[in-house]
Scaffold this active site. Structure first.
Site, PDB file in Angstrom:
ATOM      1  N   ASP A 116      27.149   5.500  22.126  1.00  0.00           N
ATOM      2  CA  ASP A 116      28.342   5.621  21.289  1.00  0.00           C
ATOM      3  C   ASP A 116      29.200   4.375  21.447  1.00  0.00           C
ATOM      4  OD1 ASP A 116      30.575   6.335  19.897  1.00  0.00           O
ATOM      5  OD2 ASP A 116      31.010   8.150  21.024  1.00  0.00           O
ATOM      6  N   ASP A 316      30.870   1.658  13.843  1.00  0.00           N
ATOM      7  CA  ASP A 316      30.710   2.824  14.712  1.00  0.00           C
ATOM      8  C   ASP A 316      29.277   3.333  14.646  1.00  0.00           C
ATOM      9  OD1 ASP A 316      31.527   5.071  16.364  1.00  0.00           O
ATOM     10  OD2 ASP A 316      31.424   6.273  14.531  1.00  0.00           O
TER      11      ASP A 316
END
Length: 435
Positions: A116, A316
């Site tokens: 992440d 992201d």
């Protein structure tokens, strides 16, 4: 072997269409590992222990709904003030898309951790955890190198909502509808065959309430002090890149490279921007968007970077489908529809630009300061083999949260090399077939 040497990760990545995946079950065999290699699974792939069996439409809606929670989490991060956040203001990814096999402890235990880029902390469900749904828990008792931090440790001040319990540092965070408690811990983490990080700091999850707690751990690739990138700075010089394969890739392979060695030489860069209120997020300067060859009339305020409000654009890895703030998305969507022509537009869940008949999509180009990234049809459309439906794989930022962030998500990143060069404060993007 040098710690900065690249390691390759075979991805076992699942396309959204489960009927297609059912015919590919033979790909679940673990490939032979050599050199510095790790295996990565897509959460919904047939090889993942966390897969579920839904129709194409239900799988799409499930992923899109989890993106809604992801966007709310990202919005809460960029908008928060420069004060100590309360527990409910802190959310982390509740639908990790890529899962990496990491070995933790001495002797090493194999764990699953999601990558992440918008999160710093690492955490792993541990033995004795109450409410953890994980089938595999890290056994702290059998690791001779495991230890916890005292309340006076500097790291204890770097985690949210830290408390002192029996002289040990613990902390709490929310995860969707779940509340989680973890001990701040450290142990050896092996990222590849020869790349062991001694004393890696992570949260050892001991309690979880609610139904949102995922079954795997999380490995943060953000820029905060407890992220993998910061903790391994001496090894990898805060430089890494990844290449995510297409949903339709039959071989499901991609790669993650840590360190400056073996990074691409021919690649275009855009400057990294820093939001001091949330410095771990990877902000970039999106200055325009083209549909086909025509620049879309997007209000400058929809793209402008504003560290006070958190507005701007981030790269992201945890969001599946790109989200643009409403004025920007509306302009892109309308231009896209005009290029398609008179075909009937339908909707599906949060996607409002779907077509029941075959279409040829125009390219969409993200125009960043210093580089343009042109996305082909495979990065823009989701197809259903069952009903022949195609949807534009983008959506507006959720209207029910104060979301001012444009998020360039992982479907739009697939088959591109994304290079994060933090020492030189830049991100590079180059087209690459990840298979």
């Amino acid at each position: 072997m040098s710690h900065s040497h690249l390691f390759v990760i075979p991805f076992l990545f699942q396309f959204l269409l489960l009927p297609v995946l059912s015919a590919l079950g033979s790909h679940c065999a673990t490939p032979p590992l050599s050199g510095s290699q790790l295996q990565v699974l897509h959460l919904y792939s047939p090889c993942s222990p966390f897969r579920h069996h839904l129709s194409w439409a239900d799988t799409l809606l499930d992923m899109e709904s989890k993106d809604q929670a992801r966007l709310q989490y990202l919005s809460s991060l960029v908008a928060r003030r420069s004060i100590v956040p309360i527990a409910s203001a802190r959310r982390i990814l509740n639908n990790p898309t890529y899962i990496v096999h990491v070995r933790v402890g001495t002797p090493p235990q194999s764990m699953l951790m999601a990558m992440d880029t918008s999160n710093d902390a690492a955490w792993i469900p541990c033995t004795g955890c109450v409410g953890c749904p994980a089938s595999t828990l890290f056994n702290t008792r059998t690791s001779t190198s495991y230890s916890t931090f005292t309340c006076k440790a500097a790291q204890c001040k770097q985690v949210p909502n830290s408390v002192c319990a029996n002289s040990s540092c613990s902390f709490g965070f929310t995860y969707g509808s779940s509340s989680v408690t973890a001990n701040l811990s450290r142990d050896a983490v092996t990222l590849a065959n020869n790349d062991t990080v001694p004393g890696f700091t992570f949260g050892c999850v001991l309690k979880a309430n609610g139904s949102s707690m995922p079954a795997q751990g999380l490995l943060g690739l953000g820029r905060g002090p407890l992220s993998l990138i910061s903790q391994t700075h001496s090894l990898y010089k805060s430089t890494f890149s990844y290449c995510l394969p297409s949903f339709t890739s039959p071989s499901f392979t991609g790669s993650l490279r840590l360190g400056p060695v073996a990074q691409p030489k021919r690649i275009k860069f855009t400057p990294l921007l820093t939001n001091p209120r949330r410095s771990s997020l990877y902000y970039v300067n999106l200055i325009g968007i083209r549909v086909g060859r025509r620049v879309v009339d997007v209000p400058p305020s929809a793209l402008a970077f504003n560290p006070t409000t958190g507005a701007g654009t981030i790269i992201d890895s945890g969001t599946v489908f790109t989200r643009l703030v409403e004025p920007a998305y509306r302009a892109v969507r309308d231009a896209f529809r005009r290029r398609i022509g008179n075909a009937t537009v339908t909707s599906l869940g949060g996607f409002d630009t779907c077509y029941a008949s075959p279409i040829t999509a125009p390219t969409i180009t993200f125009m960043f300061a210093g580089m343009n990234v042109t996305l082909p049809q495979e990065n823009l459309l989701i197809h259903s083999t069952a009903g022949g439906t195609s949807c534009l794989a983008m959506a507006a930022a959720p209207a029910n949260v104060n979301s001012v962030v444009n998020v360039i998500a992982n479907m739009q990143q697939q088959n591109h090399r994304i290079l994060f060069d933090i020492p030189n404060s830049r991100i590079g993007v180059a087209r690459e077939r990840c298979t």
